[in-house]
Write a protein that holds these residues in place. Structure first.
Motif, mmCIF file in Angstrom:
data_model
loop_
_atom_site.group_PDB
_atom_site.id
_atom_site.type_symbol
_atom_site.label_atom_id
_atom_site.label_comp_id
_atom_site.label_asym_id
_atom_site.label_seq_id
_atom_site.Cartn_x
_atom_site.Cartn_y
_atom_site.Cartn_z
ATOM 1 N N CYS A 5 0.984 -1.367 -0.028
ATOM 2 C CA CYS A 5 0.153 0.389 0.146
ATOM 3 C C CYS A 5 0.664 0.419 0.042
ATOM 4 O O CYS A 5 -0.207 2.191 0.103
ATOM 5 C CB CYS A 5 -1.443 -0.122 1.482
ATOM 6 S SG CYS A 5 -0.535 0.894 2.560
ATOM 7 N N CYS A 15 -0.553 -3.258 6.568
ATOM 8 C CA CYS A 15 -2.036 -3.610 6.264
ATOM 9 C C CYS A 15 -2.098 -5.366 6.832
ATOM 10 O O CYS A 15 -2.697 -6.037 6.896
ATOM 11 C CB CYS A 15 -2.030 -3.991 4.852
ATOM 12 S SG CYS A 15 -1.750 -1.994 4.093
ATOM 13 N N ARG A 32 -6.459 0.651 2.639
ATOM 14 C CA ARG A 32 -4.975 -0.030 2.301
ATOM 15 C C ARG A 32 -5.186 -1.298 1.776
ATOM 16 O O ARG A 32 -4.498 -1.669 1.126
ATOM 17 C CB ARG A 32 -4.282 1.322 3.400
ATOM 18 C CG ARG A 32 -4.389 2.813 3.132
ATOM 19 C CD ARG A 32 -3.174 2.857 4.097
ATOM 20 N NE ARG A 32 -2.524 4.639 4.034
ATOM 21 C CZ ARG A 32 -1.191 4.984 2.536
ATOM 22 N NH1 ARG A 32 -1.092 4.039 1.994
ATOM 23 N NH2 ARG A 32 -1.457 6.014 2.061
ATOM 24 N N TYR A 35 -6.241 -2.749 -1.391
ATOM 25 C CA TYR A 35 -5.644 -2.552 -2.053
ATOM 26 C C TYR A 35 -4.513 -3.579 -1.852
ATOM 27 O O TYR A 35 -4.016 -4.824 -2.644
ATOM 28 C CB TYR A 35 -5.397 -0.917 -1.902
ATOM 29 C CG TYR A 35 -3.863 -1.327 -3.080
ATOM 30 C CD1 TYR A 35 -4.307 -0.780 -4.798
ATOM 31 C CD2 TYR A 35 -3.314 -0.919 -2.457
ATOM 32 C CE1 TYR A 35 -3.236 -0.644 -5.268
ATOM 33 C CE2 TYR A 35 -1.460 -1.371 -3.111
ATOM 34 C CZ TYR A 35 -1.662 -0.883 -4.759
ATOM 35 O OH TYR A 35 -0.847 -1.428 -5.863
ATOM 36 N N THR A 36 -3.860 -4.207 -0.396
ATOM 37 C CA THR A 36 -2.962 -4.914 0.054
ATOM 38 C C THR A 36 -3.820 -6.613 -0.875
ATOM 39 O O THR A 36 -2.610 -7.325 -1.415
ATOM 40 C CB THR A 36 -1.638 -4.424 1.127
ATOM 41 O OG1 THR A 36 -1.896 -3.031 0.885
ATOM 42 C CG2 THR A 36 -0.968 -5.829 1.337
ATOM 43 N N LEU A 70 -0.470 2.496 -4.724
ATOM 44 C CA LEU A 70 -1.402 3.548 -4.319
ATOM 45 C C LEU A 70 -1.380 5.006 -3.729
ATOM 46 O O LEU A 70 -0.553 4.622 -2.903
ATOM 47 C CB LEU A 70 -1.963 2.427 -3.198
ATOM 48 C CG LEU A 70 -3.657 3.125 -2.112
ATOM 49 C CD1 LEU A 70 -5.262 3.233 -3.273
ATOM 50 C CD2 LEU A 70 -3.635 1.871 -1.063
#
Ligand SMILES: [Zn+2]
Length: 120
Positions: A5, A15, A32, A35-36, A70
């Motif tokens: 992230c 994360c 985040r 996303y990870t 990101l």
């Protein structure tokens, strides 16, 4: 390993904590971590953090997509609701993609959930 992230901490202290089961403390941290989860192909985590009203039956992750970075632009929380605006960069088959989304989140029983997003 650095966190996908882009946070300053390593994955385990970023994360990775939320992936291991500790509730993400706010919508940005949850965003985040989602996303990870895409970057690490953790589809169970994506489903678990998706609100029941919008959660799909399954998440299909395309192994050809590489997530490159990101950029969280904005995080606005108002009680149990929050909005996070971000740009996620990815690459697929040699082509670069840029996804700009404004995501909505809600908190229920001290856990944040992704509800939906508006692509800009
Ligand atoms: Zn992270």
């Amino acid at each position: 390993m650095p966190c996908p992230c882009g946070g300053r901490e390593t994955y385990a202290f970023c994360c990775g904590r939320w992936h291991a089961g500790t509730p993400a403390p706010d919508a940005e941290a949850l965003m985040r971590s989602r996303y990870t989860a895409y970057a690490l192909a953790l589809s169970d985590y994506l489903l678990a953090t998706w609100h029941a009203i919008t959660r799909p039956a399954a998440v299909r992750l395309d192994p050809d997509v590489k997530w490159l970075g990101l950029d969280v632009r904005r995080h606005v929380a108002d009680g149990d609701r929050a909005v996070v605006e971000f740009v996620a960069r990815s690459k697929q088959g040699g082509r670069a993609h840029r996804m700009h989304e404004i995501s909505r989140f809600v908190r229920e029983s001290d856990r944040w959930y992704y509800v939906d997003g508006e692509i800009r």
